[in-house]
Design a protein around this motif. Structure first.
Motif, PDB file in Angstrom:
ATOM      1  N   ILE A   1     -63.833  18.765  -8.140  1.00  0.00           N
ATOM      2  CA  ILE A   1     -64.392  18.060  -9.269  1.00  0.00           C
ATOM      3  C   ILE A   1     -65.872  18.460  -9.840  1.00  0.00           C
ATOM      4  CG2 ILE A   1     -63.184  15.552  -8.794  1.00  0.00           C
ATOM      5  CD1 ILE A   1     -65.814  14.694  -7.363  1.00  0.00           C
TER       6      ILE A   1
ATOM      7  N   ARG B   1     -67.280  14.376 -14.385  1.00  0.00           N
ATOM      8  CA  ARG B   1     -66.534  14.084 -13.097  1.00  0.00           C
ATOM      9  C   ARG B   1     -67.400  14.604 -11.917  1.00  0.00           C
ATOM     10  NH1 ARG B   1     -61.189  13.821 -14.748  1.00  0.00           N
ATOM     11  NH2 ARG B   1     -60.733  15.020 -16.658  1.00  0.00           N
TER      12      ARG B   1
ATOM     13  N   ARG C   1     -48.396  16.176 -14.634  1.00  0.00           N
ATOM     14  CA  ARG C   1     -49.457  16.000 -15.120  1.00  0.00           C
ATOM     15  C   ARG C   1     -50.284  17.260 -15.004  1.00  0.00           C
ATOM     16  NH1 ARG C   1     -54.406  12.660 -12.550  1.00  0.00           N
ATOM     17  NH2 ARG C   1     -55.799  12.808 -14.219  1.00  0.00           N
TER      18      ARG C   1
ATOM     19  N   PRO D   1     -55.433   5.801 -10.663  1.00  0.00           N
ATOM     20  CA  PRO D   1     -54.702   6.098 -11.894  1.00  0.00           C
ATOM     21  C   PRO D   1     -54.179   7.488 -12.272  1.00  0.00           C
ATOM     22  CG  PRO D   1     -57.029   5.515 -12.520  1.00  0.00           C
ATOM     23  CD  PRO D   1     -56.716   5.368 -10.865  1.00  0.00           C
TER      24      PRO D   1
ATOM     25  N   HIS E   1     -65.051   8.091 -10.946  1.00  0.00           N
ATOM     26  CA  HIS E   1     -66.431   8.128 -11.904  1.00  0.00           C
ATOM     27  C   HIS E   1     -66.819   6.927 -12.596  1.00  0.00           C
ATOM     28  CE1 HIS E   1     -64.877  12.035 -10.803  1.00  0.00           C
ATOM     29  NE2 HIS E   1     -63.704  11.986 -11.666  1.00  0.00           N
TER      30      HIS E   1
ATOM     31  N   HIS F   1     -60.037  14.453  -3.400  1.00  0.00           N
ATOM     32  CA  HIS F   1     -59.610  14.837  -4.636  1.00  0.00           C
ATOM     33  C   HIS F   1     -58.727  16.173  -4.757  1.00  0.00           C
ATOM     34  CE1 HIS F   1     -62.207  11.773  -6.564  1.00  0.00           C
ATOM     35  NE2 HIS F   1     -63.182  12.316  -5.675  1.00  0.00           N
ATOM     36  N   LEU F   2     -57.597  16.222  -5.590  1.00  0.00           N
ATOM     37  CA  LEU F   2     -56.742  17.595  -5.560  1.00  0.00           C
ATOM     38  C   LEU F   2     -57.632  18.669  -6.246  1.00  0.00           C
ATOM     39  CD1 LEU F   2     -53.990  15.398  -6.944  1.00  0.00           C
ATOM     40  CD2 LEU F   2     -53.815  16.830  -5.018  1.00  0.00           C
ATOM     41  N   SER F   3     -58.393  18.396  -7.289  1.00  0.00           N
ATOM     42  CA  SER F   3     -59.031  19.437  -7.972  1.00  0.00           C
ATOM     43  C   SER F   3     -60.606  19.402  -7.517  1.00  0.00           C
ATOM     44  CB  SER F   3     -58.991  19.167  -9.570  1.00  0.00           C
ATOM     45  OG  SER F   3     -59.697  17.727  -9.730  1.00  0.00           O
TER      46      SER F   3
ATOM     47  N   TYR G   1     -53.638  20.212 -11.327  1.00  0.00           N
ATOM     48  CA  TYR G   1     -53.357  19.374 -10.160  1.00  0.00           C
ATOM     49  C   TYR G   1     -52.269  19.808  -9.312  1.00  0.00           C
ATOM     50  CZ  TYR G   1     -56.360  16.161 -12.396  1.00  0.00           C
ATOM     51  OH  TYR G   1     -57.487  15.596 -13.205  1.00  0.00           O
TER      52      TYR G   1
ATOM     53  N   GLY H   1     -58.914   8.883  -8.417  1.00  0.00           N
ATOM     54  CA  GLY H   1     -58.587   9.251  -9.824  1.00  0.00           C
ATOM     55  C   GLY H   1     -59.844   9.295 -10.745  1.00  0.00           C
ATOM     56  N   ALA H   2     -59.620   8.821 -11.752  1.00  0.00           N
ATOM     57  CA  ALA H   2     -60.750   8.558 -12.923  1.00  0.00           C
ATOM     58  C   ALA H   2     -61.793   7.492 -12.329  1.00  0.00           C
ATOM     59  CB  ALA H   2     -60.245   8.534 -14.262  1.00  0.00           C
TER      60      ALA H   2
ATOM     61  N   ASN I   1     -58.058   8.428  -3.057  1.00  0.00           N
ATOM     62  CA  ASN I   1     -58.232   9.373  -4.423  1.00  0.00           C
ATOM     63  C   ASN I   1     -58.148   8.240  -5.254  1.00  0.00           C
ATOM     64  OD1 ASN I   1     -58.326  10.862  -6.447  1.00  0.00           O
ATOM     65  ND2 ASN I   1     -56.573  12.351  -6.011  1.00  0.00           N
TER      66      ASN I   1
ATOM     67  N   ARG J   1     -65.359  21.324 -12.552  1.00  0.00           N
ATOM     68  CA  ARG J   1     -64.991  20.695 -13.987  1.00  0.00           C
ATOM     69  C   ARG J   1     -66.056  19.963 -14.954  1.00  0.00           C
ATOM     70  NH1 ARG J   1     -59.709  17.502 -12.531  1.00  0.00           N
ATOM     71  NH2 ARG J   1     -59.515  17.694 -14.746  1.00  0.00           N
TER      72      ARG J   1
ATOM     73  N   LEU K   1     -52.119   9.050 -11.059  1.00  0.00           N
ATOM     74  CA  LEU K   1     -51.595  10.155  -9.997  1.00  0.00           C
ATOM     75  C   LEU K   1     -50.132   9.964  -9.700  1.00  0.00           C
ATOM     76  CD1 LEU K   1     -54.746   9.773  -7.581  1.00  0.00           C
ATOM     77  CD2 LEU K   1     -53.876  11.532  -9.023  1.00  0.00           C
TER      78      LEU K   1
HETATM   79  C1  DQA Z   1     -58.750  13.550  -9.361  1.00  0.00           C
HETATM   80  C2  DQA Z   1     -60.054  13.926 -10.115  1.00  0.00           C
HETATM   81  C3  DQA Z   1     -60.672  12.935 -11.206  1.00  0.00           C
HETATM   82  O1  DQA Z   1     -61.570  13.304 -11.904  1.00  0.00           O
HETATM   83  C4  DQA Z   1     -59.306  12.588 -12.159  1.00  0.00           C
HETATM   84  O2  DQA Z   1     -59.737  11.775 -13.116  1.00  0.00           O
HETATM   85  C5  DQA Z   1     -58.139  12.485 -11.514  1.00  0.00           C
HETATM   86  C6  DQA Z   1     -57.703  13.158 -10.367  1.00  0.00           C
HETATM   87  C7  DQA Z   1     -58.291  14.849  -8.488  1.00  0.00           C
HETATM   88  O3  DQA Z   1     -57.574  14.535  -7.394  1.00  0.00           O
HETATM   89  O4  DQA Z   1     -58.622  15.855  -8.607  1.00  0.00           O
HETATM   90  O5  DQA Z   1     -57.289  11.464 -11.828  1.00  0.00           O
HETATM   91  O6  DQA Z   1     -59.308  12.764  -8.473  1.00  0.00           O
END
Ligand code: DQA
Length: 152
Positions: A110, A117, A24, A16, A86, A106-108, A29, A82-83, A80, A113, A18
């Motif tokens: 986690i 996460r 965003r 979600p 978690h 994951h791009l970031s 990201y 996304g949310a 990936n 953060r 992405l």
């Molecule tokens: C993410 C990290 C997740 O915590 C976040 O909810 C995302 C992107 C990342 O790629 O860094 O939607 O998966």
């Protein structure tokens, strides 16, 4: 690998929000869009001589269905979530059910953060996780998955 080796096929799943990459939270990201990421992965796949199929969905059930449908179609999954990373026991269970080698990306970073996460429901059913390298997380993840599939 020989010329006649069957082509490895990898399913790439994006969870979600992405679809909004590029606009965003670019400070977190980056500026690359989802289309840029998919294009990079298609190029990487060409040089690795594997096939990739990319799918993004904002819906947990669609991602679960795609993981089920990967059986017999793909040899591995790069995800990936996304949310849903978690929150989703359903994605955890789907990956466990099909038992296809899966790499979580994951791009970031986690772990740098918010505390919510720091837990991943995907990690216990993944062969590994790459987090924090932006678009390179996907590239590194694809390479790691393909290496694993070639030499488990
Ligand atoms: C993410 C990290 C997740 O915590 C976040 O909810 C995302 C992107 C990342 O790629 O860094 O939607 O998966």
């Amino acid at each position: 690998m020989t010329e006649s080796s069957p082509l490895i096929s990898v399913l790439i799943l994006h969870g979600p929000n992405l679809n909004l990459l590029g606009q965003r939270e670019p400070g977190i990201y980056g500026r690359a869009s989802l289309a840029d990421i998919d294009h990079t992965l298609e190029q990487e796949a060409k040089s690795l001589r594997v096939k990739v199929s990319c799918l993004q969905s904002n819906h947990e059930g669609v991602l679960v269905d795609a993981i089920h449908a990967a059986l017999g179609q793909h040899e591995g999954v790069l995800i990936n979530a996304g949310a849903y990373t978690h929150t989703s026991i359903a994605l955890h269970d789907a990956i466990a059910a099909v038992n296809l080698p899966t790499v979580e990306v994951h791009l970031s970073n986690i772990y740098k953060r918010e505390a919510f996460r720091h837990h991943s429901f995907i990690a216990p059913v993944a062969i590994g996780q790459i987090s924090g390298f932006g678009i390179d997380s996907y590239r590194l993840g694809l390479n790691a998955l393909v290496n694993y599939l070639r030499e488990p």
